[in-house]
Design a protein around this motif. Structure first.
Motif, short mmCIF file in Angstrom:
data_model
loop_
_atom_site.label_atom_id
_atom_site.label_comp_id
_atom_site.label_asym_id
_atom_site.label_seq_id
_atom_site.Cartn_x
_atom_site.Cartn_y
_atom_site.Cartn_z
N GLN A 199 0.82 -1.21 0.00
CA GLN A 199 0.00 0.00 0.00
C GLN A 199 0.86 1.27 0.00
N ILE A 200 1.90 1.30 0.82
CA ILE A 200 2.78 2.47 0.86
C ILE A 200 3.41 2.72 -0.52
N CYS A 201 3.94 1.66 -1.11
CA CYS A 201 4.60 1.80 -2.42
C CYS A 201 3.62 2.24 -3.50
N HIS A 202 2.43 1.64 -3.52
CA HIS A 202 1.45 1.98 -4.55
C HIS A 202 0.95 3.41 -4.37
N GLN A 203 0.75 3.83 -3.13
CA GLN A 203 0.31 5.20 -2.89
C GLN A 203 1.37 6.22 -3.30
N LEU A 204 2.63 5.89 -3.08
CA LEU A 204 3.71 6.78 -3.50
C LEU A 204 3.74 6.96 -5.02
N ARG A 205 3.63 5.85 -5.75
CA ARG A 205 3.79 5.94 -7.21
C ARG A 205 2.56 6.51 -7.90
N THR A 206 1.39 6.48 -7.23
CA THR A 206 0.16 6.98 -7.86
C THR A 206 -0.33 8.27 -7.22
N LYS A 207 0.42 8.78 -6.24
CA LYS A 207 0.01 9.98 -5.49
C LYS A 207 -1.37 9.81 -4.86
N GLY A 208 -1.56 8.63 -4.26
CA GLY A 208 -2.75 8.41 -3.45
C GLY A 208 -3.94 7.78 -4.14
N ASP A 209 -3.76 7.18 -5.29
CA ASP A 209 -4.89 6.58 -6.00
C ASP A 209 -5.42 5.35 -5.24
N MET A 210 -6.74 5.31 -5.05
CA MET A 210 -7.38 4.19 -4.36
C MET A 210 -8.44 3.53 -5.24
N SER A 211 -8.32 3.68 -6.54
CA SER A 211 -9.36 3.16 -7.44
C SER A 211 -9.20 1.68 -7.76
N PHE A 212 -8.13 1.04 -7.24
CA PHE A 212 -7.90 -0.38 -7.55
C PHE A 212 -8.93 -1.26 -6.84
N GLU A 213 -9.17 -2.43 -7.45
CA GLU A 213 -10.15 -3.36 -6.84
C GLU A 213 -9.56 -4.03 -5.60
N GLU A 214 -8.35 -4.57 -5.75
CA GLU A 214 -7.68 -5.24 -4.62
C GLU A 214 -6.19 -5.03 -4.82
N ILE A 215 -5.45 -4.88 -3.74
CA ILE A 215 -4.04 -4.47 -3.83
C ILE A 215 -3.21 -5.43 -4.68
N SER A 216 -3.54 -6.72 -4.66
CA SER A 216 -2.75 -7.68 -5.44
C SER A 216 -3.05 -7.61 -6.94
N ASN A 217 -4.09 -6.85 -7.31
CA ASN A 217 -4.35 -6.62 -8.74
C ASN A 217 -3.38 -5.59 -9.30
N VAL A 218 -2.87 -4.70 -8.45
CA VAL A 218 -1.96 -3.65 -8.92
C VAL A 218 -0.53 -3.85 -8.43
N VAL A 219 -0.37 -4.68 -7.39
CA VAL A 219 0.96 -5.10 -6.93
C VAL A 219 0.92 -6.63 -6.86
N PRO A 220 1.09 -7.30 -8.00
CA PRO A 220 0.82 -8.75 -8.07
C PRO A 220 1.74 -9.58 -7.18
N TRP A 221 1.14 -10.63 -6.63
CA TRP A 221 1.89 -11.66 -5.91
C TRP A 221 2.34 -12.64 -6.97
N ILE A 222 3.64 -12.65 -7.28
CA ILE A 222 4.10 -13.36 -8.47
C ILE A 222 3.85 -14.86 -8.41
N GLU A 223 3.82 -15.45 -7.23
CA GLU A 223 3.60 -16.90 -7.13
C GLU A 223 2.18 -17.30 -7.52
N THR A 224 1.23 -16.38 -7.42
CA THR A 224 -0.18 -16.74 -7.66
C THR A 224 -0.83 -15.94 -8.78
N ALA A 225 -0.13 -14.96 -9.32
CA ALA A 225 -0.74 -14.02 -10.27
C ALA A 225 -1.40 -14.70 -11.46
#
Length: 311
Positions: free
Chosen positions: A59-85
């Motif tokens: 969440q910290i990393c995604h908020q930094l790169r998007t300047k606070g965007d919260m429009s994503f459905e679930e955090i792993s959709n925008v910061v994928p967990w590579i083992e399960t993506a």
């Protein structure tokens, strides 16, 4: 008193069911494809053992790169967990992401294609606290409340994990930690402590911002990201941190009820005082024995000693 009864036969059966379910958690194809991805210059990997602050750092990393965007459905959709993506139809190589690309992994270093041009944020947490948090996270999703005690979970599941015999297996907490230790002081690695993140939240956001190449002196951005990564804010937005896309796609496939875990999330207050943390003396001694593999490498007799020395 730490008087803990021996695990009952039904409890041992429940632990075995848990192991069976988790063995199918990700398909071999998806796991291998994700772990074998070739990092691009600037990619950032958030590497943790489970329940050590992964979602918080995502969440910290995604908020930094998007300047606070919260429009994503679930955090792993925008910061994928590579083992399960790939099991939820996310292609880590082609997924469009704002810069820098962010990924999550619980893998030990040996299973990744490490690149000098990528960055790695490694987060550590006191092992007993990670184990307790793991128990309460899995309860209600992977096993029903009351079927497995905390002591049985820790002893028969958490402590039984060892060195992964293949890329399909997850490492123990201790194997994960020792695999990343050789990279701790590398310039492309940020080494964090969950306990310090809690007491130095703003300082942590500043540290991550600087590591990712953002302006650490941008007060408005830092204020926004600190606010959007507080426990209360993330709890208010809990559906964005609950793995529901994965649950909807995979629950039934791996033998769970469709609704399993739909009331649980990854936003958990790790220091709740009302949680039962009772385990047997034998289990505590097993933790001390496990730590010896870290002590042999670092010289530190405990996690707290290591954190104090390296913070």
């Amino acid at each position: 008193s730490r008087s803990i009864t021996m695990s009952t036969e039904s409890e041992l059966e429940a632990v075995q069911r848990l192991k069976d379910v988790l063995s199918a958690f990700s398909t071999d194809e998806a796991r291998i494809k994700g772990l074998k991805m070739t990092p691009k210059k600037g990619d950032v990997f958030i590497a943790t053992s489970p329940k050590c602050g992964t979602t918080w750092v995502q969440q910290i990393c995604h908020q930094l790169r998007t300047k606070g965007d919260m429009s994503f459905e679930e955090i792993s959709n925008v910061v994928p967990w590579i083992e399960t993506a790939y099991d939820i139809d996310l292609d880590v190589d082609t997924l469009e992401q704002p810069a820098p690309r962010l990924f999550k992994t619980h893998a030990w270093r040996n299973h990744l294609n490490i690149s000098d041009e990528a960055k790695y944020i490694v987060v550590n947490r006191r092992p007993m606290d990670a184990a307790v948090s793991f128990f309460y996270f899995m309860q209600g999703w992977f096993f029903e409340e009351g079927t497995i005690s905390l002591d049985a979970f820790v002893k028969r599941f958490f402590l039984e994990r060892g060195e992964p015999v293949s890329i399909q297996k997850n490492p123990s907490y201790w194997h994960f930690l020792t695999s990343w230790l050789p990279m701790r002081t590398n310039k492309n690695v940020l080494w964090l402590w969950y306990e310090n993140m809690r007491t130095e939240h703003r300082e942590t956001v500043v540290k991550i911002a600087e590591f990712l190449g953002f302006d650490k002196n941008d007060k408005d951005l830092i204020d926004l990201v600190v606010h959007n990564s507080t426990f209360d804010f993330m709890k208010e937005n809990e559906p964005k941190f609950d793995e529901h896309p994965w649950k909807m796609k995979r629950n039934v496939t791996i033998g769970l009820k469709p609704e399993a875990g739909m009331k649980t999330s990854k936003v958990m207050h790790g220091f709740k005082t009302n949680r039962d943390r009772t385990v047997s003396e034998e289990t505590l001694q097993m933790f001390e024995q496990k730590w010896k593999m870290v002590q042999d490498i670092t010289g530190f007799a405990s996690y707290d000693e290591m954190r104090q020395a390296w913070s």
